[in-house]
Design an enzyme around this catalytic site. Structure first.
Site, PDB file in Angstrom:
ATOM      1  N   TRP A   1       0.817  -1.215   0.000  1.00  0.00           N
ATOM      2  CA  TRP A   1       0.000   0.000   0.000  1.00  0.00           C
ATOM      3  C   TRP A   1       0.846   1.259   0.000  1.00  0.00           C
ATOM      4  CZ3 TRP A   1      -4.351  -0.315  -2.135  1.00  0.00           C
ATOM      5  CH2 TRP A   1      -5.150  -1.438  -1.973  1.00  0.00           C
TER       6      TRP A   1
ATOM      7  N   ASP B   1      -1.733   6.685   6.407  1.00  0.00           N
ATOM      8  CA  ASP B   1      -2.795   5.840   5.867  1.00  0.00           C
ATOM      9  C   ASP B   1      -3.146   4.834   6.963  1.00  0.00           C
ATOM     10  OD1 ASP B   1      -4.415   4.004   4.625  1.00  0.00           O
ATOM     11  OD2 ASP B   1      -3.076   3.629   2.918  1.00  0.00           O
TER      12      ASP B   1
ATOM     13  N   LYS C   1     -12.622  -1.472   5.988  1.00  0.00           N
ATOM     14  CA  LYS C   1     -11.829  -2.412   6.774  1.00  0.00           C
ATOM     15  C   LYS C   1     -12.378  -2.444   8.215  1.00  0.00           C
ATOM     16  CE  LYS C   1      -9.289  -2.538   3.069  1.00  0.00           C
ATOM     17  NZ  LYS C   1      -8.108  -1.768   2.791  1.00  0.00           N
TER      18      LYS C   1
HETATM   19  C1  LIG Z   1      -7.561  -1.204   1.446  1.00  0.00           C
HETATM   20  C2  LIG Z   1      -6.450  -0.228   1.603  1.00  0.00           C
HETATM   21  C3  LIG Z   1      -6.257   0.829   0.705  1.00  0.00           C
HETATM   22  C4  LIG Z   1      -7.138   1.034  -0.516  1.00  0.00           C
HETATM   23  O1  LIG Z   1      -8.409   1.355  -0.161  1.00  0.00           O
HETATM   24  P1  LIG Z   1      -9.517   1.658  -1.294  1.00  0.00           P
HETATM   25  O2  LIG Z   1     -10.661   2.115  -0.470  1.00  0.00           O
HETATM   26  O3  LIG Z   1      -9.751   0.376  -2.017  1.00  0.00           O
HETATM   27  O4  LIG Z   1      -8.975   2.711  -2.179  1.00  0.00           O
HETATM   28  C5  LIG Z   1      -5.221   1.697   0.930  1.00  0.00           C
HETATM   29  N1  LIG Z   1      -4.411   1.556   1.999  1.00  0.00           N
HETATM   30  C6  LIG Z   1      -4.556   0.550   2.890  1.00  0.00           C
HETATM   31  C7  LIG Z   1      -3.629   0.453   4.054  1.00  0.00           C
HETATM   32  C8  LIG Z   1      -5.579  -0.368   2.702  1.00  0.00           C
HETATM   33  O5  LIG Z   1      -5.731  -1.378   3.594  1.00  0.00           O
END
Ligand SMILES: *Cc1c(COP(=O)(O)O)cnc(C)c1O
Length: 369
Positions: free
Chosen positions: A112, A181, A205
């Site tokens: 990511w 993030d 998530k």
């Molecule tokens: C799932 C995830 C993303 C991407 O998320 P989207 O909503 O699909 O754009 C980015 N960073 C992390 C750490 C993730 O777990």
């Protein structure tokens, strides 16, 4: 599928270890079901009402105030409820926080963060201050070895690598604003928001259904978007309109609000941290005590939320997955890029679910020893 299901709760529910979209609290789903046709005596679903209606505006306000209470968000931070996922923020962040000649620091700790820095490189100069490639992305490079740039507009890191199962055991300390993030870790435990310039998280998530992305941003960092930044990506424009510059994902926002209330009812983030630590310890102990299972991550950097593991005999992967499924344990396949297994243990995964998984794992290992 019967005996192993959420005890006394619902005969159709399985234990869902999906990395995202992921399991939601049963209490929340039951409330949604009860209200589906008639929300609060309105004769309509919450999905069917205007985002500008008094009723929805109060949903939006309450969700924000519950989130602020849970995370103890200081008043000089704005909370935005956006679309476009965390991936949208990979671009929105440099569009809002940098100029074309800016330099930014990124830590590359896995899949990511790699995607985030690739997007940022379209907008400004990206300095990869540390890269965990030498460890196969199995640990967080210690801060003492980072090569920070002189005047970074910010430092970006991925607090929890959802695919690799690698998590920062500390919050970086850098002179530039910290951008995190937290898609797969926000609300799993208390954090100190004032240490960050910006925190963002896709909802699917640990927060609610897909379609919503939460951005928590320090006030002084907004209002500097580049000319030409689309209005929906301009933090200031969105903040000024209460995240309703255009139609927001109302249902996802509503559901996230119910999850915030569920978290508050169940003791808040301190209680979640205790539960999450206990769940993770139980699963890692089961992996470490057996020579049949293996997790490649350095123990200090092991994720509480996403636990990848492999079997000593990969030829048994299919049998493991189908046996697990028959026992009511689903979505344990590893990410398509790494294979093996991955169990995600977000807030809504119960200790009963993790206990059932570890019992299945011990029994499977014994049978195949
Ligand atoms: C799932 C995830 C993303 C991407 O998320 P989207 O909503 O699909 O754009 C980015 N960073 C992390 C750490 C993730 O777990």
């Amino acid at each position: 599928m019967s005996a192993q299901l959420n005890k006394g709760q619902s005969s159709v529910r399985v234990f869902n270890f999906s990395a995202g979209p992921a399991v939601l609290p049963l209490e929340v789903l039951e409330q949604l079901r009860a209200e589906l046709l008639d929300w609060g005596g309105s004769g309509m679903s919450v999905m069917e009402v205007s985002h500008r209606s008094k009723a929805f505006l109060s949903v939006a306000r309450e969700a924000e105030s519950d989130l602020r209470a849970l995370l103890e968000i200081p008043a000089h931070y704005r909370v935005l409820f956006l679309q476009g996922g965390a991936t949208g923020q990979f671009s929105a962040i440099p569009m809002n926080l940098t100029a074309a000649d800016s330099e930014v620091d990124y830590l590359n700790t896995g899949a990511w963060s790699k995607k985030a820095l690739a997007e940022a490189a379209h907008y400004c100069r990206v300095n990869v201050a540390a890269d965990a490639a030498d460890s196969g992305y199995s640990r967080i490079p210690p801060q003492s070895g980072w090569r920070l740039s002189e005047r970074a507009a910010y430092l970006h890191y991925t607090a929890n690598e959802t695919i690799g199962g690698v998590e920062f055991p500390f919050v970086p300390e850098v002179p530039s604003p910290l951008v995190a993030d937290m898609s797969s870790t926000l609300l799993s435990r208390p954090i100190e928001v004032s240490r960050f310039g910006l925190i963002y998280a896709g909802a699917q998530k640990n927060i609610g259904p897909a379609g919503l992305c939460i951005v928590i941003v320090r006030e002084d960092l907004i209002g500097h978007a580049r000319p030409g930044t689309p209005a929906v990506w301009d933090f200031k424009a969105m903040a000024d309109e209460g995240s309703m510059l255009n139609t927001p994902p109302t249902f996802a926002w509503y559901c996230a609000g119910l999850v915030f209330k569920w978290l508050r009812r169940h003791g808040g983030l301190g209680a979640m941290a205790d539960r999450n630590r206990a769940k993770a310890e139980l699963l890692y102990r089961t992996i470490d005590e057996s020579s049949f299972y293996r997790n490649p991550v350095e123990p200090a950097c092991r994720s509480w939320m996403n636990v990848p593991f492999t079997l000593a005999r990969p030829a048994l992967d299919g049998e493991f997955l189908s046996g697990a499924r028959a026992a009511g344990l689903v979505n344990l396949e590893g990410h398509r890029s790494v294979g093996g297994m991955r169990a995600s243990l977000y807030n809504a995964m119960t200790i009963e679910g993790v206990t059932a998984l570890t019992q299945f794992m011990r029994e499977f290992a014994r049978r195949h020893a």
